[in-house]
Design an enzyme around this catalytic site. Structure first.
Site, short mmCIF file in Angstrom:
data_model
loop_
_atom_site.label_atom_id
_atom_site.label_comp_id
_atom_site.label_asym_id
_atom_site.label_seq_id
_atom_site.Cartn_x
_atom_site.Cartn_y
_atom_site.Cartn_z
CB SER B 123 -0.88 -0.01 1.26
OG SER B 123 -1.41 1.28 1.50
CE1 TYR B 147 -3.24 -2.52 5.01
CE2 TYR B 147 -2.94 -0.26 4.30
CZ TYR B 147 -3.27 -1.57 4.01
OH TYR B 147 -3.63 -1.92 2.74
CE LYS B 151 -1.08 -4.95 3.11
NZ LYS B 151 -1.24 -6.27 2.48
#
Lengths: 322, 322
Positions: B123, B147, B151
């Protein structure tokens, strides 16, 4: 102020323990206790007025970490690692210690809720690949070894646990440490100390690369000074990335040998045999040396002035007597 | 050619399954089977002549991964994730799915020894912090969410498992997908679709940021095209970093609304209520939008031409009938 050194049995861990004990204080507080933890019982050391304990800890095992890291720990040095060549050979061990071990320590501290200072040693092995020179504080980490990849993941964990307020983390990418005391090991970088250390001890050594081979170095003494300075940085000064390259300097093999001759006379250099080893050359030529550690310098960390310092520090701190 | 889509119940997973079935081939081979895996049983889909199976898989559980990933799997799409706001709220879930789940899939494949192609969705949330604009293929990953951190660790794992020859990995940092069909989700970016989707469906929506808020977008249709192209890249063209930003385009909220008006007339925009939400603003304002995905473009991936395309694709592909 209780300090835990995980990896306290290693060269840097032992020197750090001695330096902290001699200093007697960290972050403005008197040191109450230093604990040296390692996978096998670390060598004890005389801390003078500062009590120094030794414990066994396997950071790959959460229960072992829980037994070692308590709510009374104010500063944790996380130095333990499976180093480059070992992690290439034993992929599982690298993941278990370098990735999961780091996670286990951070998770333990998060569960305690005590937000200690955590000083994490990363490595310039996080750099590699097609990233253009020079390597700055904002260069992409593109490790080309499992050790480097796992250290880069440790940096991300340290930053995220810090952002969440679980720890007060700071990470430093160590240059190659030279002159490293002790015996040669199986690391590809082993010769970067042994071509100096063995001749200074009156023994022969083999140099497997050309004399114009450049690399990025720091003495053990400066490394320890920087690790202490690193623990004392105010959290607010670390910004949004708490990991940075520890300052070192780029030297060629020729410059290192000339420094040895300047400090110790012409005899040691005559003990170096030149014997090209293409497999070693292949590994070390992928390493980066044009590094610009601007953030760490601004925060008060520093490199050796010249490689003559590295030689002198070895003679003063580490050369075996007799 | 057997394809496994982990996260096959999600918006992108379902569209990808449909697109692959319609195509009937990948990497020059006829597709024998598509398997959609997700934490809850994914919706079945009609693959025409291509058999499509659905299975339940919890990637946080190695045994569940072993039951789902077999030696007959040629291409794995690893799309499953705990998204941004969810991972901020539930730190353990983010680590379990985004970090350990990725590791579990890669370890399973390593144990099988079959070296499948693994297409991993990272992302643009990996970008953040004090890294200077523009963000290039060689910019430091400094995520400011768990997050994003997880990632970024997934990227490092993918690169290292690929370097070791355990998988043929390729990772793509997805722009924010808009216009995303369905219902709002727990991503902080959820509004970036709902302020268009709900009005296009005749419903009211809330915009929590100012109209000059810039961000980096891609339509679901283009995302799926790029994921297919990404699987087909020759391994030798990926170089020493297999992870790259998937091309998108920067738009402000105002430009997106104007595009909606250009395509669908003036009525939808009247259904947007402006209501500042500082918690959402805090997360999304840390995200980067000046991204230069040069490597991915050179490898054949592409962005939407204008945001009017994003609106049109929603109307053509996703708008509920009636």
């Amino acid at each position: 102020m209780n300090i835990l050194i995980i990896g306290g049995g290693g060269v840097v861990g032992q020197k750090l323990g001695r330096a902290l004990a001699a200093r007697g204080a960290l972050r403005g507080q008197a040191i109450g206790k230093i604990t040296l933890a390692d996978i096998t019982d670390p060598a004890p050391l005389d801390g003078g007025t500062v009590p120094v304990e030794t414990v066994t800890c396997d950071i790959a095992d959460p229960a072992s970490v829980a037994a070692c890291v308590s709510g009374e720990t104010d500063v944790i040095y996380l130095l333990a690692a499976i180093v480059s060549a070992h992690a290439e050979e034993d992929f599982e061990a690298g993941l278990a210690i370098n990735l999961m071990g780091t996670l286990n320590v951070l998770q333990r501290v998060r569960a305690l809720g005590t937000k200690p200072v955590v000083v994490f040693t990363s490595s310039i092995a996080v750099y590699g690949g097609e990233v253009p020179d020079p390597i700055t504080d904002h260069s992409f980490l593109n490790p080309q070894t499992s050790y480097g990849a796992q250290k880069a993941m440790g940096e991300l964990l340290l930053n995220d646990f810090s952002r969440k307020g679980f720890v007060d983390g700071r990470g430093f990418r160590l240059p190659t440490i030279s002159v490293r005391p002790g015996k040669p090991n199986r690391a590809a970088s082993s010769f970067m100390s042994s071509i100096l250390r063995e001749p200074l001890n009156g023994q022969e050594a083999v140099c497997p690369v050309e004399e114009d081979f450049p690399h990025y170095y720091l003495s053990p003494r400066k490394c320890v000074e920087n690790l202490i300075t690193g623990a004392e940085i105010d959290e607010g000064d670390l910004g949004q990335n708490r990991c940075m390259t520890m300052p070192g300097r780029m030297w060629t093999i020729r410059q290192m040998i000339d420094a040895m001759t300047a400090v110790a006379g012409p005899e040691p250099a005559k003990l170096i045999r030149w014997e090209a080893q293409p497999d070693i050359r292949a590994i070390v030529s992928g390493w980066r040396f044009d590094l610009r550690p601007e953030k760490a310098v601004a925060l008060g960390l520093s490199a050796d002035e010249s490689f003559e310092d590295n030689i002198r520090y070895y003679l003063e701190d580490d050369k075996p007597a007799g």
